[in-house]
Each structure stands twice: as structure tokens, then as C-alpha cells.
Design an enzyme around this catalytic site. Structure first.
Site, PDB file in Angstrom:
ATOM      1  N   SER A   9      88.985 110.914  34.090  1.00 22.97           N
ATOM      2  CA  SER A   9      89.371 109.670  34.289  1.00 22.97           C
ATOM      3  C   SER A   9      88.773 108.702  33.291  1.00 22.97           C
ATOM      4  O   SER A   9      87.543 108.958  32.996  1.00 22.97           O
ATOM      5  CB  SER A   9      89.017 109.243  35.685  1.00 22.97           C
ATOM      6  N   TYR A  36      82.486 109.080  42.224  1.00 25.09           N
ATOM      7  CA  TYR A  36      83.678 109.465  41.520  1.00 25.09           C
ATOM      8  C   TYR A  36      83.653 109.307  40.119  1.00 25.09           C
ATOM      9  O   TYR A  36      83.938 110.321  39.261  1.00 25.09           O
ATOM     10  CB  TYR A  36      84.691 108.523  42.176  1.00 25.09           C
TER      11      TYR A  36
HETATM   12  P1  NAP Z   1      96.283 112.587  44.737  1.00 27.90           P
HETATM   13  O1  NAP Z   1      97.839 111.711  44.834  1.00 27.90           O
HETATM   14  O2  NAP Z   1      95.294 112.020  45.887  1.00 27.90           O
HETATM   15  O3  NAP Z   1      96.560 114.090  45.006  1.00 27.90           O
HETATM   16  C1  NAP Z   1      95.410 114.835  45.050  1.00 27.90           C
HETATM   17  C2  NAP Z   1      95.819 116.323  45.015  1.00 27.90           C
HETATM   18  O4  NAP Z   1      94.619 116.978  45.040  1.00 27.90           O
HETATM   19  C3  NAP Z   1      96.753 116.845  46.321  1.00 27.90           C
HETATM   20  O5  NAP Z   1      97.604 117.678  45.725  1.00 27.90           O
HETATM   21  C4  NAP Z   1      95.670 117.361  47.247  1.00 27.90           C
HETATM   22  O6  NAP Z   1      96.195 118.447  47.999  1.00 27.90           O
HETATM   23  C5  NAP Z   1      94.654 117.956  46.142  1.00 27.90           C
HETATM   24  N1  NAP Z   1      93.349 118.315  46.786  1.00 27.90           N
HETATM   25  C6  NAP Z   1      92.412 117.261  47.197  1.00 27.90           C
HETATM   26  N2  NAP Z   1      91.314 118.071  47.450  1.00 27.90           N
HETATM   27  C7  NAP Z   1      91.319 119.302  47.128  1.00 27.90           C
HETATM   28  C8  NAP Z   1      90.730 120.522  47.044  1.00 27.90           C
HETATM   29  N3  NAP Z   1      89.387 120.372  47.709  1.00 27.90           N
HETATM   30  N4  NAP Z   1      91.144 121.714  46.920  1.00 27.90           N
HETATM   31  C9  NAP Z   1      92.600 121.566  46.321  1.00 27.90           C
HETATM   32  N5  NAP Z   1      93.300 120.714  46.112  1.00 27.90           N
HETATM   33  C10 NAP Z   1      92.695 119.346  46.676  1.00 27.90           C
HETATM   34  O7  NAP Z   1      95.660 112.441  43.318  1.00 27.90           O
HETATM   35  P2  NAP Z   1      96.177 111.794  41.873  1.00 27.90           P
HETATM   36  O8  NAP Z   1      95.933 110.421  42.009  1.00 27.90           O
HETATM   37  O9  NAP Z   1      97.342 112.730  41.542  1.00 27.90           O
HETATM   38  O10 NAP Z   1      95.037 112.548  41.196  1.00 27.90           O
HETATM   39  C11 NAP Z   1      94.756 113.615  40.458  1.00 27.90           C
HETATM   40  C12 NAP Z   1      93.690 113.908  39.447  1.00 27.90           C
HETATM   41  O11 NAP Z   1      93.618 112.879  38.666  1.00 27.90           O
HETATM   42  C13 NAP Z   1      92.264 113.708  40.266  1.00 27.90           C
HETATM   43  O12 NAP Z   1      91.302 114.566  39.617  1.00 27.90           O
HETATM   44  C14 NAP Z   1      92.028 112.100  40.020  1.00 27.90           C
HETATM   45  O13 NAP Z   1      90.675 112.104  40.065  1.00 27.90           O
HETATM   46  C15 NAP Z   1      92.851 111.825  38.694  1.00 27.90           C
HETATM   47  N6  NAP Z   1      92.732 110.571  38.236  1.00 27.90           N
HETATM   48  C16 NAP Z   1      93.728 109.809  38.992  1.00 27.90           C
HETATM   49  C17 NAP Z   1      94.044 108.385  38.599  1.00 27.90           C
HETATM   50  C18 NAP Z   1      94.921 107.691  39.491  1.00 27.90           C
HETATM   51  O14 NAP Z   1      95.121 106.350  39.146  1.00 27.90           O
HETATM   52  N7  NAP Z   1      95.649 108.161  40.211  1.00 27.90           N
HETATM   53  C19 NAP Z   1      93.285 108.125  37.617  1.00 27.90           C
HETATM   54  C20 NAP Z   1      92.363 108.799  36.926  1.00 27.90           C
HETATM   55  C21 NAP Z   1      92.118 110.198  37.249  1.00 27.90           C
HETATM   56  P3  NAP Z   1      96.558 117.911  49.424  1.00 27.90           P
HETATM   57  O15 NAP Z   1      97.953 117.337  49.458  1.00 27.90           O
HETATM   58  O16 NAP Z   1      96.770 119.319  50.232  1.00 27.90           O
HETATM   59  O17 NAP Z   1      95.959 117.224  50.004  1.00 27.90           O
END
Ligand code: NAP
Length: 243
Positions: free
Chosen positions: A138, A152
């Protein structure tokens, strides 16, 4: 293998990977309906995918997850360490140990455990044919997320260091390890931080003046996985609209 692929960036990455010809494992934690919907979309488009529930923070779950892939999809060629979580916004002096343990176990240990399983399968040292790993870090790793979630941000700093260290460790074993650092992307993750509309609030600070979309991150991930990135390892692509 895309961890956390039932929603958000992981789901977009899994769908683009399937479009590009990968047979994809959609790992998820609890939301089976969302994972099944991603599999359905991939199959409807003529691709191959399976959904496997596993908590990346739980070592026996991770071992089983990779064994299912061995059995059902064959030789592992690519891992996207995408699963990651946030907790409600607060200052460091308000955080308790349970919260810290949960964030670090999921965001840091989860990446290490999945990387370990991938290296054991892909490294020429183990008789493997090589492969690629992309970690989803991130922009927060560089900004620190003060007043919101320094825990985080620090976990993503660890993911950056894992990326550099592991890349150098396995560079002669046929495995490339890189990372993407998304900025603010429209997904569900902001709701778990307690502010579902966070992207709308912070986008004014983004040089492009908009939030990003999951598919825009997915394209960077798929490029790093591809042979087009054959001479890139231990490096990062920021997908941030300029921040
Ligand atoms: P999201 O929409 O909240 O989706 C999270 C995903 O991770 C879901 O598929 C969830 O599964 C799964 N998950 C959560 N805990 C888990 C665990 N313990 N074991 C296996 N799967 C797990 O998240 P996102 O925004 O797409 O983020 C994805 C990645 O991008 C993360 O690493 C996040 O830190 C990074 N990121 C995101 C942003 C942003 O602005 N969105 C920015 C920078 C970095 P369930 O559906 O079963 O809950």
C-alpha cells in the site's frame, strides 16, 4: 493463486488473470457467496477457477489451500499475496494488543506463509519450474497513515521489506518477487476502517483528483506476473494517481 479474491482488488485480479489464460484459485476468508460469484463470472467467460476458503493468518489453512491447488489446478506458477485487512481508525495510543496481533498476523504472516508455500513449489531448488509472486502492499507503507491506522501502514512496510528480501533470496531460483502499492481504491476495505466513503474525502489530495479502480491495480499486478516483466524483481509499482 490470488489470496483474498472474493472482493475488491483480489477479485479484479483473479478475473483479469483468468482472461489472460491462468487457471485461478480464488481464496477467500468467510464470504463464500462473493467467492462463488467470482468463479461464476470467470466460468461464464470461458475461464477456469476454483474457490477455496482459508484464513491466510492460519498456518494449517494455508498449507491446505496450496494442497488443494496442487490437486485441482496443477503446478503453481503465480501467487498474488493480496488478502489484507484494516481495523477502525484510531491513534496508536488507543490500539490494543488483539488488534495489532490480528492485523500483523493477516497482513504480514499471511504473506510470509503463502510465499513460503509458493517458493517450495516454484523454486528450482525444490525441483520447480520457477514462477512469480506479487505482493499487494500500500502507499500507506510510505505515508504511515497517522491518526487512521499506523498498524496497517507498518504491516505494509513489512510487506515491502519481504518483497525486497525474498526477491534477492530466490533471484537465481527462477522466481521473481515484486509488489504493487495502491493508493485509494474504491473497495469495501474502507468500511472496515469505519469510513465507507473515505475515497471521496481523500481524493482531493490525489494529483489526479480521483480514486482508483480495482481493475487499474489488477493490470499492474498482471504485468508484474507476466514474462514482459522478466528482468524486474524486488521492485514496486505505485498505482496511486500520483501521490
Ligand atoms: P476488500 O475489498 O476488503 O477485500 C478483502 C479480501 O480479502 C476479501 O476477499 C476477503 O475475503 C479477503 N480476506 C480478508 N481477510 C482474510 C484472511 N484472513 N484470509 C484470507 N482472505 C482474507 O480489500 P481490498 O481493498 O480489495 O484490498 C486488497 C488488498 O489491497 C489488501 O492487501 C489491501 O491492504 C490492499 N490495498 C487496498 C487499498 C484500497 O484503497 N482499497 C489501498 C492500498 C492497498 P472475504 O470476502 O471472505 O471476507
Amino acid at each position: 493463486m490470488v489470496t483474498g479474491a472474493s472482493r475488491g482488488i483480489g477479485a479484479a485480479t483473479a478475473q483479469l488473470a483468468a482472461h489472460n489464460g491462468y487457471a485461478v484459485c480464488i481464496n477467500y476468508h468467510r464470504n463464500q457467496a462473493a467467492a462463488d460469484a467470482v468463479v461464476q463470472r470467470i466460468e461464464d467467460a470461458g475461464g477456469t477457477a476454483i474457490a477455496v476458503a482459508a484464513d491466510v493468518a492460519c498456518e494449517p489453512d494455508v498449507v491446505r489451500l496450496f494442497e488443494v491447488v496442487d490437486r485441482e489446478l496443477g503446478t503453481l506458477t503465480a501467487l498474488v499475496n493480496n488478502a489484507g485487512i484494516l481495523a477502525p481508525q484510531m491513534r496508536v495510543d488507543e490500539m490494543d494488543g488483539d488488534r495489532l496481533a490480528r492485523i500483523f498476523a493477516t497482513n504480514i504472516s499471511g504473506c510470509f506463509l503463502c510465499a513460503r508455500e509458493a517458493v517450495r513449489r516454484m523454486s528450482t531448488r525444490y525441483g520447480g519450474a520457477g514462477g512469480a509472486i506479487v505482493n499487494v502492499s500500500s502507499r500507506a507503507a510510505r505515508l504511515g497513515s497517522p491518526g487512521e491506522y499506523v498498524d496497517y501502514a507498518a504491516s505494509k512496510g513489512a510487506v515491502d521489506t519481504l518483497t525486497i528480501g525474498l526477491a534477492r533470496e530466490v533471484a537465481t531460483e527462477g522466481i521473481r518477487v515484486n509488489a504493487v502499492r495502491p493508493g485509494v481504491i474504491y473497495t469495501d476495505i474502507h468500511a472496515s476502517g469505519g469510513e465507507p466513503e473515505r475515497v471521496e474525502r481523500v481524493k482531493q489530495n490525489v494529483p489526479m483528483q480521483r480514486g482508483g479502480h480495482a481493475h487499474e491495480v489488477a493490470h499492474a499486478i498482471l504485468w508484474l506476473l507476466s514474462d514482459e516483466a522478466a528482468y524486474s524483481t524486488g521492485t514496486f509499482i505505485d498505482v496511486t494517481g500520483g501521490t
